[in-house]
Design an enzyme around this catalytic site. Structure first.
Site, PDB file in Angstrom:
ATOM      1  N   ARG A   9     -98.370 -23.204 -76.278  1.00 17.05           N
ATOM      2  CA  ARG A   9     -98.762 -22.357 -75.137  1.00 17.05           C
ATOM      3  C   ARG A   9     -98.749 -20.866 -75.500  1.00 17.05           C
ATOM      4  O   ARG A   9     -98.328 -20.032 -74.705  1.00 17.05           O
ATOM      5  CB  ARG A   9     -97.853 -22.614 -73.923  1.00 17.05           C
ATOM      6  N   SER A  18     -98.363 -25.536 -63.953  1.00 18.90           N
ATOM      7  CA  SER A  18     -96.951 -25.583 -64.345  1.00 18.90           C
ATOM      8  C   SER A  18     -96.437 -24.154 -64.472  1.00 18.90           C
ATOM      9  O   SER A  18     -96.887 -23.407 -65.339  1.00 18.90           O
ATOM     10  CB  SER A  18     -96.789 -26.321 -65.675  1.00 18.90           C
ATOM     11  N   GLU A  68     -94.879 -19.693 -67.540  1.00 20.59           N
ATOM     12  CA  GLU A  68     -96.101 -19.943 -68.296  1.00 20.59           C
ATOM     13  C   GLU A  68     -97.237 -19.012 -67.893  1.00 20.59           C
ATOM     14  O   GLU A  68     -98.007 -18.574 -68.752  1.00 20.59           O
ATOM     15  CB  GLU A  68     -96.533 -21.406 -68.132  1.00 20.59           C
TER      16      GLU A  68
END
Length: 378
Positions: free
Chosen positions: A166, A250, A370
């Site tokens: 990520r 998320s 995130e």
């Protein structure tokens, strides 16, 4: 310059927060996008590039700068230098799931497990999007970049983007600035030609999600539909009638920790090994070489652990809300912070801090956000 009347960012982000920017530009072509960015950079103003708005958490105050909306679209099919593969060059503003649907219809594999992920293609490499064991790093060939420092357009191989879990050199992580300040103009993927027939599904995570055995076979179309169904049950496919989808996906990353730390967590916590480099390059200066090559050292792999499991087992269940707050966890998915009805960014940030505190207190781990945070602090 295609300026438009600024639109509140709460109307353009999936988390539905954000004030009105001072200036807004819509870029429908690559030339318009390049010209807009060069103009903004020359002015020295604050700037924000906006695609689908699905990975942003924006504060309540007006954005004191220019928002450039990337609205470019288009998919170009090209030959690949590798046998049995096809390259797709896609404009940055193209909808990601539309691209996945196109690839599946063309019999091209490698991204079908990422069906239903909201946002635009240009945003995908920035955080190396992934789902069920597939990540864009596995199929990304190159990107076309416009660098802020030079104002020049260049084609950059995927290997130079620092793609990790990520992350990339382009991502604005919470509390830091990107290693390379640039905007993606187009993305080129190199995809295997699978065809429309059934084949064995690779990857433990994907087979588990699809409830398939090691030797079970399925078509690309079947995999895509099952993944979309799974994401819908978790409120992870955008739906204007479902408040559980008023989120940034998320909100917290699954944590990558050392194997020794992972052993301190309850055995029931889901975890996946992050495989180390099994063939590291050992360089011995010729002047120092005495004929002896040391035996390779065994490196214990890091472990990715489920942030959703940690949140729920820290006592923060699906649907949780703080008193008098309009922000809450999704009723379907403990990783998604949702706007339950005109929640402010402050309310969502308060909930995020509460969750971080509970997980740290229970398990000694600080979860990291995130989404990209703009004008808001945790």
């Amino acid at each position: 310059m295609p300026d438009i009347t600024p639109i509140p960012l709460a109307r353009l982000t999936t988390l539905r927060t954000g004030g009105t920017p001072e200036r807004m530009i819509d870029a429908h072509t690559t030339d318009e996008l390049v010209d807009a960015l060069r103009d903004v950079w020359a002015s020295g103003d604050e700037w924000l590039v906006l695609g689908g708005g699905s990975n942003l958490f924006v504060g309540d105050e007006s954005f004191a700068g220019t928002v450039v909306r990337v609205l470019t679209k288009g998919i170009e099919r090209m030959p690949s230098p590798l046998s049995g593969r096809v390259r797709l060059r896609v404009q940055a503003g193209h909808d990601w799931d539309d691209l996945v649907g196109f690839a599946v219809a063309e019999g091209l594999g490698g991204i079908e497990a990422m069906s239903g992920i909201p946002g635009t293609v240009g945003a995908a490499p920035v955080q190396n999007i992934g789902a069920y064991g597939q990540e864009i790093v596995q199929t990304l060939s190159e990107v076309e970049l416009l660098d802020e420092s030079t104002g020049e357009v260049s084609t950059v191989p995927a290997a130079e983007l620092g793609l990790g879990f990520r992350t990339s050199v382009l991502k604005h992580h919470y509390g830091s600035v990107p290693a390379r300040r640039a905007v993606i103009l187009s993305v080129t993927l190199d995809l295997p030609e699978i065809g429309q027939g059934a084949r064995r599904i690779a990857g433990d995570q994907l087979r588990t999600a699809l409830r398939l055995g090691p030797d079970d076979e399925a078509t690309l179309a079947w995999v895509r539909e099952r993944i979309l169904e799974t994401r819908r049950t978790k409120g992870m496919v955008l739906d204007a009638d479902d408040p559980d989808t008023y989120s940034a996906g998320s909100f917290f990353q699954n944590a990558v920790v050392s194997a020794s730390f992972a052993r301190t967590l309850p055995e029931a916590c889901p975890r996946w090994p992050v495989h180390p480099d099994l063939d590291p390059v050992l360089v011995i200066p010729l002047a120092n070489f005495d004929g002896y090559v040391p035996a390779p050292t065994t490196v214990e792999s890091d472990v990715k652990v489920s942030a959703g499991w940690l949140i729920e087992h820290a006592g923060v269940r699906k649907g949780f809300r703080l008193p008098r707050s309009r922000a809450g966890l999704s009723t379907k998915h403990a990783l998604a912070l949702t706007n339950r009805g005109s929640a402010t960014a402050a309310e969502l940030a308060e909930l995020a801090r509460f969750i971080q505190g509970r997980v740290q207190s229970e398990f000694g781990l600080i979860l990291q956000p995130e989404p990209v945070l703009v004008n808001v602090e945790l």
